[in-house]
Scaffold this active site. Structure first.
Site, PDB file in Angstrom:
ATOM      1  N   GLN A   1       8.595  19.789  42.522  1.00 37.23           N
ATOM      2  CA  GLN A   1       7.374  18.986  42.517  1.00 37.23           C
ATOM      3  C   GLN A   1       6.403  19.392  41.390  1.00 37.23           C
ATOM      4  OE1 GLN A   1       4.880  18.938  46.091  1.00 37.23           O
ATOM      5  NE2 GLN A   1       5.510  16.792  46.316  1.00 37.23           N
TER       6      GLN A   1
ATOM      7  N   GLU B   1      -8.990  10.821  10.037  1.00 36.76           N
ATOM      8  CA  GLU B   1      -9.645   9.509  10.170  1.00 36.76           C
ATOM      9  C   GLU B   1     -10.789   9.565  11.187  1.00 36.76           C
ATOM     10  OE1 GLU B   1      -7.337   5.931   9.950  1.00 36.76           O
ATOM     11  OE2 GLU B   1      -5.672   7.020   9.057  1.00 36.76           O
TER      12      GLU B   1
ATOM     13  N   ILE C   1       7.312  22.272  29.851  1.00 38.54           N
ATOM     14  CA  ILE C   1       8.487  21.881  30.655  1.00 38.54           C
ATOM     15  C   ILE C   1       9.774  22.411  30.026  1.00 38.54           C
ATOM     16  CG2 ILE C   1       9.881  19.870  31.363  1.00 38.54           C
ATOM     17  CD1 ILE C   1       7.198  18.409  31.872  1.00 38.54           C
TER      18      ILE C   1
END
Lengths: 264, 386
Positions: free
Chosen positions: B278, B364, B338
């Site tokens: 989970q 930018e 991960i």
């Protein structure tokens, strides 16, 4: 300069099925693609167009759904696509096929240069390109790996031969067949993809190309397939060579090969 | 999520996707390592019509606007935000010409840009002027029909490799920002040279250099719009180009999510794929939510700009840029997490994506400057209603 590229629809590798009775390939639309070598032929033509100007026409012979590969060619930005299609062409071997395509080129899209992939991955004969050159009385260079230059109605190409390469100069019009190493085919461009959405190929039959009906289809094909079979898989013994290090393992392999007289 | 793309837009995305898989994925790590500019790939992009998507059809482009550009940049950045930048930064350098160029200027340059034969760059930033665009020090002094440029621009994407540069310089110091002018300067103009190529954290396949002007004479016909319009040219350029940065960021984020998801389903610990835990699932879910939200804000911003129904879209443009780039940073950091130990290694793509993502929060207009613009517009909107 008018360049004609001959392309073929072939079964995609992963979809090959054989008819158990006739021993021929079952050809259907879902599992079909353009012969991979022909993508290199198209790329060669497009690069020549970019460097020297001219017009590129893709030609294929096949059932109506062979127009799919003409759309691929249009996506890659060829100028035109011609489909040679009719029941009368069915059952053609390489002789009849090369006659039919050469007749269509002569009648519909006269060419200064004809480019083919060097072989098709289904029949694996590499005969149609050379056949076209003979029917049209043009020079032929096979297994081309580079276009060196085109000038004064001549094309200079590099071809791969056993043990080396050769530079060959031939007078146009000519036929060349190309190897995969000649280039990396481009993907279909955005404008090409827009164009192919509405593209319908010019479709021609035997009447339109004014060919000799005894030379096309099954009638014009002296080839008859005697037998098609899947070779039996040979079973071989195997042995795992163990050893302290690579040198020892290599020595054991060498000893075995000498003892078995596999090398002398 | 269904974004109701037109057939043409689907084709643009599909082409960009196929292009990236075929020509970029196999070489992205190599270009990241060497920092070489992807000349060959850019040439092929031109061939595939990927360079002229946003350029009007009358000038050889596809006329698919900011949204078309967004789709292509997103798809290619999923694979490599660095290589894609060669094209995306050309868009930044081209917007001033599309927005403010006269017919002659457009006819001269746009078809070559659309075909991929010409690369562009935008030169605004200086050592002491970036976020503070009003402090530009590069001067352009009038001398007959020419302007003489002196000064140095820093951190210019596509510097050295571009053929055409939009350069903002001061023509009247007494007028501050309103005393600046935008010039089109071609590579090879006498007095125009390049500083060293920067060694960057990410987007390493992209070339970043200084632009150095030493008594560089530029003809008055190379002015965009008119004298004194430099600041407005620059600001409106950024409004139109920021969705491009947002698309690059979104692409990097989406690419990182794809890689992390795939890895989590293959990597086993305690006898199960880590995607069954989970803790990992919630990370993946957060990443997916944010990526989808980023895509939604960006697509709608790009469509708003292209619709031409809204005159001022500086707020929306800044929102898309800041949001997408913040998502890109969080998503790539989580992707590395991960991947675990593998994520820290250059053998896997996650760390490169994290390095590439960072710049999207900076160039930018930093995300802080973007937030300033958003807030300023919010306040203006309220005042306007009173």
């Amino acid at each position: 300069m008018n360049i004609v590229v001959c392309i073929k629809q072939v079964p995609a590798n992963t979809h090959v099925k054989m008819d158990p009775v006739t021993h021929t390939l079952i050809r259907d639309r879902s599992g079909s693609t353009i012969n991979p070598y022909d993508l290199h032929a198209l790329e060669t033509a497009l690069q020549i167009r970019e460097n020297y100007g001219g017009r590129v026409t893709a030609v294929t012979m096949g059932p109506p759904h062979a127009s799919d590969i003409l759309k691929t060619a249009v996506g890659m930005t060829v100028d035109d696509g011609i489909l040679i299609c009719g029941r009368e062409f069915a059952g053609a071997d390489t002789l009849a096929t090369s006659y039919t395509i050469s007749s269509a080129i002569k009648k519909v899209c006269p060419a200064d240069l004809i480019i083919c992939g060097k072989i098709a991955i289904d029949g694996d004969t590499a005969q149609v390109g050379p056949g076209i050159s003979q029917w049209l009385g043009m020079s032929l260079v096979c297994n081309v790996i580079k276009i060196e230059k085109i000038e004064d109605k001549k094309i200079i190409v590099k071809r791969a031969v056993e043990g080396g390469n050769e530079l060959v100069s031939v007078t146009l019009p000519a036929v060349i067949t190309v190897d995969k190493s000649i280039n990396v085919p481009r993907i279909e461009s955005i404008k090409g993809r827009f164009k192919k959405c509405d593209f319908e190929p010019k479709t021609v039959n035997a009447e339109a190309i004014e060919c000799d009906l005894t030379k096309i289809g099954l009638n014009g094909s002296p080839t008859s397939v005697f037998k098609v079979f899947i070779p039996e898989r040979q079973k071989a013994d195997h042995e795992l060579i163990e050893g302290k290090n690579v040198a020892e393992k290599a020595q054991k392999v060498a000893d075995f090969l000498f003892e078995s007289k596999l090398i002398v | 999520m269904e974004y109701f793309l037109s057939e043409k837009e689907k084709i643009v995305a599909e082409t960009a996707r196929e292009f990236a898989e075929k020509y970029i994925r196999p070489v992205r790590a190599e270009y990241d390592e060497t920092g070489e500019f992807p000349w060959e790939i850019l040439k092929k992009m031109g061939q595939a019509d990927l360079c002229g998507i946003y350029i009007p059809e009358e000038y050889g482009g596809l006329g698919l606007g900011v949204f078309g550009l967004t789709l292509a940049v997103e798809e290619m950045s999923k694979v490599c935000g660095g290589i894609t930048l060669a094209m995306a930064a050309t868009a930044l350098g081209t917007f001033p010409l599309i927005l403010y160029g006269n017919k002659e200027q457009k006819e001269k340059y746009l078809p070559k840009i659309a075909s991929g034969d010409m690369i562009c760059a935008f030169g605004l930033t200086e050592a002491n002027a970036g976020s503070d665009a009003g402090s530009i020090a590069t001067r352009a002094d009038k001398d007959g029909d020419y302007y003489v440029l002196n000064g140095t621009k820093t951190w210019i994407t596509n510097g050295g490799v571009a053929d055409l540069y939009t350069v903002i310089a001061v023509t009247d110091k007494s007028k501050g920002a309103r005393g600046t002018t935008a010039f089109l300067v071609e590579k090879g103009t006498e007095g125009f040279s390049f500083g060293r190529k920067e060694n960057k954290m990410g987007i390493r396949a992209s070339s970043t250099t200084e632009l150095v002007f030493e008594n560089c004479r530029v003809h008055k016909s190379q002015i965009l719009s008119r004298e004194g319009m430099g600041f407005i040219v620059a600001m409106n350029t950024l409004c139109n180009s920021r969705p491009g940065v947002a698309a690059q960021a979104l692409g990097i984020a989406a690419g990182a999510l794809d890689e992390a998801l795939k890895f989590s389903m293959e990597r086993k610990q305690f006898g199960s794929p880590i995607s069954s835990f989970q803790a990992i699932q919630h990370m993946l879910a957060d990443m997916a939510m944010e990526v989808e939200a980023a895509r939604a804000i960006l697509y709608q911003t790009a469509r708003t700009i292209d619709s031409k129904k809204q005159k001022n879209f500086s707020k929306e443009s800044a929102m898309a840029k800041a949001f997408c780039s913040d998502v890109a940073m969080r998503t790539t950091v989580n992707a590395v997490q991960i991947f675990g130990g593998s994520g820290y290694m250059k053998d896997y793509p996650a760390e490169k994506m994290m390095r590439d993502a960072k710049i999207t929060q900076i160039y930018e207009g930093t995300n802080q400057i973007c937030r300033n613009e958003i807030a300023l517009q919010l306040i203006k909107d309220v005042k306007g209603k009173k």
